[in-house]
Design a protein around this motif. Structure first.
Motif, PDB file in Angstrom:
ATOM      1  N   HIS A   1       0.829  -1.207   0.000  1.00 18.96           N
ATOM      2  CA  HIS A   1       0.000   0.000   0.000  1.00 18.96           C
ATOM      3  C   HIS A   1       0.861   1.254   0.000  1.00 18.96           C
ATOM      4  O   HIS A   1       0.361   2.351  -0.231  1.00 18.96           O
ATOM      5  N   HIS A   2       2.157   1.096   0.286  1.00 16.52           N
ATOM      6  CA  HIS A   2       2.989   2.253   0.611  1.00 16.52           C
ATOM      7  C   HIS A   2       4.199   2.333  -0.320  1.00 16.52           C
ATOM      8  O   HIS A   2       5.026   1.413  -0.364  1.00 16.52           O
ATOM      9  N   LEU A   3       4.317   3.437  -1.034  1.00 18.13           N
ATOM     10  CA  LEU A   3       5.454   3.615  -1.933  1.00 18.13           C
ATOM     11  C   LEU A   3       6.782   3.640  -1.183  1.00 18.13           C
ATOM     12  O   LEU A   3       7.816   3.273  -1.748  1.00 18.13           O
TER      13      LEU A   3
ATOM     14  N   GLU B   1      -0.176  12.493 -10.013  1.00 19.34           N
ATOM     15  CA  GLU B   1      -1.501  12.466 -10.627  1.00 19.34           C
ATOM     16  C   GLU B   1      -2.064  11.054 -10.670  1.00 19.34           C
ATOM     17  O   GLU B   1      -3.219  10.807 -10.274  1.00 19.34           O
ATOM     18  N   LEU B   2      -1.261  10.082 -11.153  1.00 18.98           N
ATOM     19  CA  LEU B   2      -1.765   8.722 -11.304  1.00 18.98           C
ATOM     20  C   LEU B   2      -1.943   8.021  -9.962  1.00 18.98           C
ATOM     21  O   LEU B   2      -2.951   7.351  -9.727  1.00 18.98           O
ATOM     22  N   VAL B   3      -0.964   8.154  -9.072  1.00 24.48           N
ATOM     23  CA  VAL B   3      -1.091   7.505  -7.764  1.00 24.48           C
ATOM     24  C   VAL B   3      -2.218   8.155  -6.966  1.00 24.48           C
ATOM     25  O   VAL B   3      -2.960   7.486  -6.244  1.00 24.48           O
TER      26      VAL B   3
ATOM     27  N   ALA C   1       1.401  14.283  -3.570  1.00 29.53           N
ATOM     28  CA  ALA C   1       2.656  14.767  -4.144  1.00 29.53           C
ATOM     29  C   ALA C   1       3.721  13.709  -3.882  1.00 29.53           C
ATOM     30  O   ALA C   1       3.886  13.261  -2.743  1.00 29.53           O
ATOM     31  N   LEU C   2       4.425  13.281  -4.927  1.00 26.96           N
ATOM     32  CA  LEU C   2       5.455  12.248  -4.826  1.00 26.96           C
ATOM     33  C   LEU C   2       6.825  12.852  -5.068  1.00 26.96           C
ATOM     34  O   LEU C   2       6.981  13.763  -5.899  1.00 26.96           O
ATOM     35  N   GLU C   3       7.799  12.350  -4.331  1.00 28.24           N
ATOM     36  CA  GLU C   3       9.187  12.715  -4.559  1.00 28.24           C
ATOM     37  C   GLU C   3      10.037  11.453  -4.568  1.00 28.24           C
ATOM     38  O   GLU C   3       9.695  10.463  -3.905  1.00 28.24           O
TER      39      GLU C   3
ATOM     40  N   ARG D   1      14.339   5.921  -4.061  1.00 21.32           N
ATOM     41  CA  ARG D   1      13.267   5.658  -3.106  1.00 21.32           C
ATOM     42  C   ARG D   1      12.232   6.778  -3.166  1.00 21.32           C
ATOM     43  O   ARG D   1      12.552   7.927  -3.456  1.00 21.32           O
ATOM     44  N   TRP D   2      10.973   6.397  -2.848  1.00 19.56           N
ATOM     45  CA  TRP D   2       9.869   7.343  -2.955  1.00 19.56           C
ATOM     46  C   TRP D   2       9.415   7.832  -1.587  1.00 19.56           C
ATOM     47  O   TRP D   2       9.519   7.127  -0.583  1.00 19.56           O
ATOM     48  N   SER D   3       8.900   9.037  -1.582  1.00 20.09           N
ATOM     49  CA  SER D   3       8.182   9.562  -0.425  1.00 20.09           C
ATOM     50  C   SER D   3       6.898  10.194  -0.937  1.00 20.09           C
ATOM     51  O   SER D   3       6.826  10.689  -2.069  1.00 20.09           O
TER      52      SER D   3
END
Length: 289
Positions: free
Chosen positions: A204-206, A237-239, A248-250, A255-257
């Motif tokens: 469930h978690h990036l 947008e997609l997530v 907002a993804l970084e 690795r993602w947050s």
């Protein structure tokens, strides 16, 4: 043409009690690819993983696992060729780490009575425990292990039969931050050591995705919202559309947050979005929806 796919699902649908759990899902996984399977609770992730792991059959469509088509092969035999890791492993005995890993050679939870591993199997078990950072814990008993150590032991166990496919069902469940990072480092090391191994990780978690993740599939309401290389799929947008939240993804160091994009109105919860179109399908005409 390259190596044949490890997994192929074509227009796959699963219906239970008249309700579609998966609807027209298509996915191809090739050797050396590392896929993330993401979606909210009820999106169909567990059902899809069951198909990919030869646990169930589709209602409609075609699924091939390691070149074998479901419905034309013994599922029990096929499952012995797949590494499957679940944090809900039902072990109840106080086995040592080395013995837990060796059960992967027999596809059993406990060591079978009177079974003795070969020297080659013992050597492989020791090598895998070293790769997963458990070399100094081989004699440690299961009840004494941390959740992170258990997770790494189960990955080593799943790799005992030298599978071409490794399925990871929420492997970071219950881990604290150090345990999660140890697990993800071990998965990245594993990918480097076995370049042809394909993996599919459900989460469930990036933040729980290894940096070596190459592709992603987003499910919502049992349908594919997006699939492809991570750079194209794991966008805010997609997530955000997948989870019904403005996000907002970084990404740093692979690795993602993720954070909620407060004040953003571009993504709102609603009905499942239209699925990814099939190859060759013309776009809808204006007003045809």
């Amino acid at each position: 043409m390259g190596a044949p796919p490890v997994l192929r699902a074509e227009n796959t649908t699963v219906v239970r009690d008249g309700v579609p759990i998966l609807d027209d899902v298509t996915l191809t996984v090739r050797p050396g690819e590392h896929w993330a399977l993401l979606g909210s609770n009820g999106a169909g992730k567990t059902t899809l993983l069951g198909l990919l792991g030869a646990q169930t059959h589709p209602t409609r469509g075609r699924v091939e696992v390691l070149g074998r088509r479901l419905g034309r092969v013994d599922l029990r035999e096929l499952r012995t060729l797949i590494g499957h890791v679940s944090p809900r492993h039902p072990l109840r005995s106080a086995l040592a780490v080395r013995d837990v890993v060796l059960t992967g050679a027999t596809n059993s939870v406990e060591r079978p009575p009177r079974w003795r591993p070969t020297p080659a199997q013992e050597e492989r078990a020791d090598r895998l425990t070293d790769t997963l950072g458990l070399g100094d814990r081989r004699a440690a008993r299961w009840p004494t292990l941390s959740q992170g150590e258990r997770g790494r032991a189960l990955i080593a166990r799943a790799l005992m039969p030298e599978p071409r496919l490794l399925l990871l069902d929420e492997p970071a469940t219950g881990l604290d931050l150090p345990g999660r990072e140890q697990l993800l480092d071990a998965l990245d090391a594993l990918g480097a050591e076995h370049p042809s191994l394909a993996t599919v990780t459900v989460t469930h978690h990036l933040e729980e995705l290894p940096s070596g993740t190459t592709h992603a599939l987003l499910l919502r309401g049992g349908r594919v919202l997006a699939r492809g290389p991570v750079g194209d799929v794991l966008t805010g947008e997609l997530v955000g559309a997948c989870f019904g939240l403005p996000l907002a993804l970084e990404r740093h160091g692979g690795r993602w947050s993720v954070r909620t994009a407060r004040g953003t109105t571009g993504v709102r919860p609603g009905p499942p979005p239209s699925p990814v179109p099939r190859p060759g399908t013309p776009p809808p005409r204006p007003g045809s929806g």
